[in-house]
Enzyme design. Sequence first.
Site, PDB file in Angstrom:
ATOM      1  N   GLY A 109      18.488 -17.541  24.829  1.00 30.40           N
ATOM      2  CA  GLY A 109      19.897 -17.445  24.483  1.00 30.40           C
ATOM      3  C   GLY A 109      20.658 -16.840  25.640  1.00 30.40           C
ATOM      4  O   GLY A 109      21.656 -17.367  26.120  1.00 30.40           O
ATOM      5  N   GLY A 110      20.144 -15.713  26.091  1.00 30.57           N
ATOM      6  CA  GLY A 110      20.782 -15.046  27.215  1.00 30.57           C
ATOM      7  C   GLY A 110      19.782 -14.202  27.963  1.00 30.57           C
ATOM      8  O   GLY A 110      18.717 -13.867  27.442  1.00 30.57           O
ATOM      9  N   MET A 111      20.114 -13.888  29.201  1.00 35.53           N
ATOM     10  CA  MET A 111      19.262 -13.022  30.017  1.00 35.53           C
ATOM     11  C   MET A 111      20.178 -12.097  30.807  1.00 35.53           C
ATOM     12  O   MET A 111      21.083 -12.548  31.512  1.00 35.53           O
ATOM     13  CB  MET A 111      18.387 -13.879  30.948  1.00 35.53           C
ATOM     14  CG  MET A 111      17.477 -13.070  31.862  1.00 35.53           C
ATOM     15  SD  MET A 111      16.275 -12.079  30.924  1.00 35.53           S
ATOM     16  CE  MET A 111      16.175 -10.640  31.976  1.00 35.53           C
ATOM     17  N   GLU A 112      19.887 -10.799  30.681  1.00 34.48           N
ATOM     18  CA  GLU A 112      20.788  -9.752  31.162  1.00 34.48           C
ATOM     19  C   GLU A 112      20.694  -9.502  32.659  1.00 34.48           C
ATOM     20  O   GLU A 112      20.695  -8.339  33.088  1.00 34.48           O
ATOM     21  CB  GLU A 112      20.501  -8.464  30.390  1.00 34.48           C
ATOM     22  CG  GLU A 112      19.119  -7.816  30.650  1.00 34.48           C
ATOM     23  CD  GLU A 112      17.985  -8.318  29.762  1.00 34.48           C
ATOM     24  OE1 GLU A 112      18.074  -9.458  29.268  1.00 34.48           O
ATOM     25  OE2 GLU A 112      17.006  -7.569  29.577  1.00 34.48           O
ATOM     26  N   ASN A 113      20.606 -10.521  33.474  1.00 36.60           N
ATOM     27  CA  ASN A 113      20.511 -10.301  34.911  1.00 36.60           C
ATOM     28  C   ASN A 113      21.723  -9.483  35.372  1.00 36.60           C
ATOM     29  O   ASN A 113      22.858  -9.798  35.013  1.00 36.60           O
ATOM     30  CB  ASN A 113      20.424 -11.652  35.626  1.00 36.60           C
ATOM     31  CG  ASN A 113      19.162 -12.401  35.212  1.00 36.60           C
ATOM     32  OD1 ASN A 113      18.083 -11.826  35.150  1.00 36.60           O
ATOM     33  ND2 ASN A 113      19.313 -13.677  34.888  1.00 36.60           N
ATOM     34  N   TYR A 135      13.310  -6.009  18.467  1.00 40.00           N
ATOM     35  CA  TYR A 135      14.764  -6.151  18.341  1.00 40.00           C
ATOM     36  C   TYR A 135      15.276  -5.507  17.049  1.00 40.00           C
ATOM     37  O   TYR A 135      16.078  -4.574  17.079  1.00 40.00           O
ATOM     38  CB  TYR A 135      15.159  -7.635  18.331  1.00 40.00           C
ATOM     39  CG  TYR A 135      15.030  -8.340  19.654  1.00 40.00           C
ATOM     40  CD1 TYR A 135      13.795  -8.790  20.109  1.00 40.00           C
ATOM     41  CD2 TYR A 135      16.145  -8.575  20.451  1.00 40.00           C
ATOM     42  CE1 TYR A 135      13.678  -9.451  21.318  1.00 40.00           C
ATOM     43  CE2 TYR A 135      16.039  -9.238  21.663  1.00 40.00           C
ATOM     44  CZ  TYR A 135      14.806  -9.678  22.092  1.00 40.00           C
ATOM     45  OH  TYR A 135      14.695 -10.330  23.296  1.00 40.00           O
ATOM     46  N   GLU A 174      15.026  -3.674  23.897  1.00 42.32           N
ATOM     47  CA  GLU A 174      15.651  -4.617  22.956  1.00 42.32           C
ATOM     48  C   GLU A 174      16.143  -3.979  21.661  1.00 42.32           C
ATOM     49  O   GLU A 174      17.155  -4.407  21.105  1.00 42.32           O
ATOM     50  CB  GLU A 174      14.703  -5.785  22.663  1.00 42.32           C
ATOM     51  CG  GLU A 174      14.374  -6.645  23.886  1.00 42.32           C
ATOM     52  CD  GLU A 174      15.595  -7.301  24.538  1.00 42.32           C
ATOM     53  OE1 GLU A 174      16.681  -7.325  23.932  1.00 42.32           O
ATOM     54  OE2 GLU A 174      15.447  -7.789  25.682  1.00 42.32           O
ATOM     55  N   GLN A 178      13.950 -17.484  35.886  1.00 39.65           N
ATOM     56  CA  GLN A 178      13.897 -16.609  34.706  1.00 39.65           C
ATOM     57  C   GLN A 178      12.700 -15.702  34.943  1.00 39.65           C
ATOM     58  O   GLN A 178      11.561 -16.111  34.768  1.00 39.65           O
ATOM     59  CB  GLN A 178      13.749 -17.452  33.432  1.00 39.65           C
ATOM     60  CG  GLN A 178      13.333 -16.687  32.192  1.00 39.65           C
ATOM     61  CD  GLN A 178      14.285 -15.555  31.827  1.00 39.65           C
ATOM     62  OE1 GLN A 178      15.510 -15.694  31.884  1.00 39.65           O
ATOM     63  NE2 GLN A 178      13.734 -14.398  31.473  1.00 39.65           N
ATOM     64  N   LYS A 220      14.181 -20.394  20.888  1.00 36.53           N
ATOM     65  CA  LYS A 220      14.459 -19.890  19.546  1.00 36.53           C
ATOM     66  C   LYS A 220      14.960 -21.022  18.637  1.00 36.53           C
ATOM     67  O   LYS A 220      14.750 -21.001  17.430  1.00 36.53           O
ATOM     68  CB  LYS A 220      15.521 -18.785  19.638  1.00 36.53           C
ATOM     69  CG  LYS A 220      15.672 -17.972  18.387  1.00 36.53           C
ATOM     70  CD  LYS A 220      16.952 -17.138  18.409  1.00 36.53           C
ATOM     71  CE  LYS A 220      17.984 -17.780  17.502  1.00 36.53           C
ATOM     72  NZ  LYS A 220      19.224 -17.021  17.353  1.00 36.53           N
ATOM     73  N   ASP A 270       5.248 -11.860  27.133  1.00 32.13           N
ATOM     74  CA  ASP A 270       6.247 -12.691  26.443  1.00 32.13           C
ATOM     75  C   ASP A 270       5.921 -12.814  24.944  1.00 32.13           C
ATOM     76  O   ASP A 270       6.817 -13.022  24.126  1.00 32.13           O
ATOM     77  CB  ASP A 270       6.327 -14.096  27.066  1.00 32.13           C
ATOM     78  CG  ASP A 270       7.054 -14.073  28.415  1.00 32.13           C
ATOM     79  OD1 ASP A 270       7.675 -13.043  28.753  1.00 32.13           O
ATOM     80  OD2 ASP A 270       6.983 -15.086  29.147  1.00 32.13           O
ATOM     81  N   HIS A 318      25.322  -8.489  23.390  1.00 33.34           N
ATOM     82  CA  HIS A 318      23.915  -8.083  23.568  1.00 33.34           C
ATOM     83  C   HIS A 318      23.548  -7.983  25.053  1.00 33.34           C
ATOM     84  O   HIS A 318      23.049  -6.952  25.513  1.00 33.34           O
ATOM     85  CB  HIS A 318      23.011  -9.085  22.844  1.00 33.34           C
ATOM     86  CG  HIS A 318      21.550  -8.799  22.984  1.00 33.34           C
ATOM     87  ND1 HIS A 318      20.819  -8.153  22.015  1.00 33.34           N
ATOM     88  CD2 HIS A 318      20.679  -9.041  23.987  1.00 33.34           C
ATOM     89  CE1 HIS A 318      19.577  -8.008  22.410  1.00 33.34           C
ATOM     90  NE2 HIS A 318      19.450  -8.551  23.609  1.00 33.34           N
ATOM     91  N   GLU A 319      23.820  -9.035  25.797  1.00 29.69           N
ATOM     92  CA  GLU A 319      23.428  -9.023  27.221  1.00 29.69           C
ATOM     93  C   GLU A 319      24.214  -7.956  27.988  1.00 29.69           C
ATOM     94  O   GLU A 319      23.677  -7.294  28.867  1.00 29.69           O
ATOM     95  CB  GLU A 319      23.609 -10.408  27.847  1.00 29.69           C
ATOM     96  CG  GLU A 319      22.879 -11.556  27.136  1.00 29.69           C
ATOM     97  CD  GLU A 319      21.435 -11.275  26.773  1.00 29.69           C
ATOM     98  OE1 GLU A 319      20.789 -10.425  27.419  1.00 29.69           O
ATOM     99  OE2 GLU A 319      20.928 -11.902  25.813  1.00 29.69           O
ATOM    100  N   ARG A 359      16.411 -24.156  24.431  1.00 27.88           N
ATOM    101  CA  ARG A 359      16.343 -22.755  23.995  1.00 27.88           C
ATOM    102  C   ARG A 359      15.235 -22.615  22.948  1.00 27.88           C
ATOM    103  O   ARG A 359      15.315 -23.162  21.850  1.00 27.88           O
ATOM    104  CB  ARG A 359      17.696 -22.352  23.404  1.00 27.88           C
ATOM    105  CG  ARG A 359      17.752 -20.913  22.976  1.00 27.88           C
ATOM    106  CD  ARG A 359      19.128 -20.580  22.433  1.00 27.88           C
ATOM    107  NE  ARG A 359      19.180 -19.215  21.953  1.00 27.88           N
ATOM    108  CZ  ARG A 359      20.193 -18.711  21.268  1.00 27.88           C
ATOM    109  NH1 ARG A 359      21.252 -19.469  21.000  1.00 27.88           N
ATOM    110  NH2 ARG A 359      20.163 -17.460  20.863  1.00 27.88           N
TER     111      ARG A 359
END
Length: 634
Positions: free
Chosen positions: A299-303, A412, A349, A170, A590, A404, A326-327, A588
């Site tokens: 939740g997610g990561m836009e790789n 967001y 974001e 990550q 969050k 971070d 979103h991603e 996670r």
Amino acid sequence: MKKLLAVFLILSSVLVMSCQNSSTEKPNPPAAQAIQLVEVRDVHSFANPAQVRVKHVDLNLDVLFDRKVLKGSATLTIERKQADANELKLDTRDLKVSKAETSSDGNNFAATKFALGQADKILGTPLTVELPAQATKVRIEYETSPTASGVQWLQPAQTAGKQYPYVFTQSQSIHARSWIPLQDSPGVRVTYSATIRTPSGIRAVMSAEEIDGAPKLGEFSFNMRQPIPSYLIALAAGDIAFKSLGKRTGVYTEPAMMDKAAKELEDTEKMIEATETLYGPYRWGRYDILVLPPSFPYGGMENPRLTFATPTILAGDKSLVSLIAHELAHSWSGNLVTNATWRDFWLNEGFTTYLERRIVEAVYGRDTEEMQAVLGRQTLEALLTKFDPRDQILHVDLDGRDPDDGSTEVPYEKGALLLRYLEETVGRDKFDQFLKGYFDSFAFQSIATADFRAYLQKNLLDANPQLSAKISSDVLDEWIEKPGLPASTPKPQSNAFTNVEAQAKAWLAGKPAASLDTKAWTTQEWLHFFQRLPAKLSEPQMKDLDQAFGLTNSGNAEIAHVWLLISIRNNYATAYPRLEEYLTTIGRQKLIKPLYEELVKTPAGKQRAKAIFAKARAGYHPIAQTSVGKIVNG
Ligand code: BES
Ligand code: ZN
């Protein structure tokens, strides 16, 4: 026969060529008129891209599960920005560097001097490499630390299949440097290639195109030919299977998770088409999703080409797939047009949250979208009441802080509200056209807040006196540079929530939970229902809800999350075993951090938090270990 073979060869090479030339696979040409960007300094990097800039990263790594180490080399192709530059400065964190070499022809490498500097708690350790005048490549031999901040190593017990170990990276925000020595700044874009070796039975995937026909077993090759910022370089390896979902989409996950994941994510191709209609072509070729084990800290990561996602979105009713919207949206806002520094994070974001809502509206309808927008604004407003004013600013100053920490609801939701305000003021058609032009103009570039403002001024406001009077630079300053929410903030409205509110009211007035009208409620309706309840509930009230709706045992991670939060607040002991199970399987942040925060509010709760964290800690990602550790011990 020979003739047939020749025809076949010609045909197949035409096919290969046309694939290579398809608009989705080749790097896009630079925008017709390059826009002059402002120069901004990245306070979160030691690198010297203004003197020497890394253009390509070639990784050659062994995945060593027994030592929890990635070991091998990174070969960096460099470009001199200043002809007399004689050193390359890189970012690292906890890397063991054994050798640095340079080459002027790409084949012959000779050792060169290198030095690791003083370690900084937030930024890591600068690595300075001496450059001979002709050097065009720099090869660093290194290995990672078992506690690398950007890598999580999982025991087989932490996976669905329980047979094989698992590892994933990550990199956002500044963790790529903990597994690759590079110029770890979002303002520096690189193409990358990689060869990854894994033990037998373990498949590697990356945020890049896989070069298939792997010559050797356990060796995987990848290529990312579009220039991307370093925080998008990603790797995962484990017992990973693949299932196609559509012509350019598919899901990677452990075999045991596959059916559930594929069903939940079946609308992905529809989402891509909806986004293309709004904002122009998807430029990354394939869009696949990797559903990770539950310890994934986000939740997610836009790789790029391969979104990483938590399994906690698999609710069974698609009510949490807005996370995929979103991603996916980041393929435009973020991966295509990137924040130049972390203080411009809202450009990533805020735009993405706005796009996410537009995609949800296009695929699932306005009602669903508005529910999410209402919840978004509610969460933001609740947070603003607790936040230091400087953290309420979109263009936030993060100097001396961990980037971070800048990842709050402010970039967001406040960012998305600004775009919604612009849309409502300008008109949807015009604003859509504007955004499409924005993504085109800045494609494959990293831009600062000032670049966005200049573009907005020039392309939307300057030609229209009425609009520029309404959207004045004072108004924009209020949105972008000041705390709080402007009076002109749009107010999302949800009809579905009106019924939810009526049900909450009826229950509070004494109507038994079992007779409430909650049929076919989605996750969002449940979340809103709980938001309408007072903080304190009696034991009989808790029991009534739990017995009617099976909340303690809910398999929906979001619903279970709010229920557990309410249970802690009201000391509802029935839920405690589930709380422990939840906190020891899900990583996670969050979902887990607010539970720990609620626990530590009372002495008994704090003890419980410590006991649970002692069991859960080893299963958390290094980032979550630190963030939860601060809550429990701080
Ligand atoms: N890029 C972020 C995740 C991220 C942000 C990781 C900052 C590290 C630092 C990703 O796109 C994201 O926003 N994920 C959200 C889900 C989204 C639906 C709001 C998350 O992980 O909760
Ligand atoms: Zn995001």
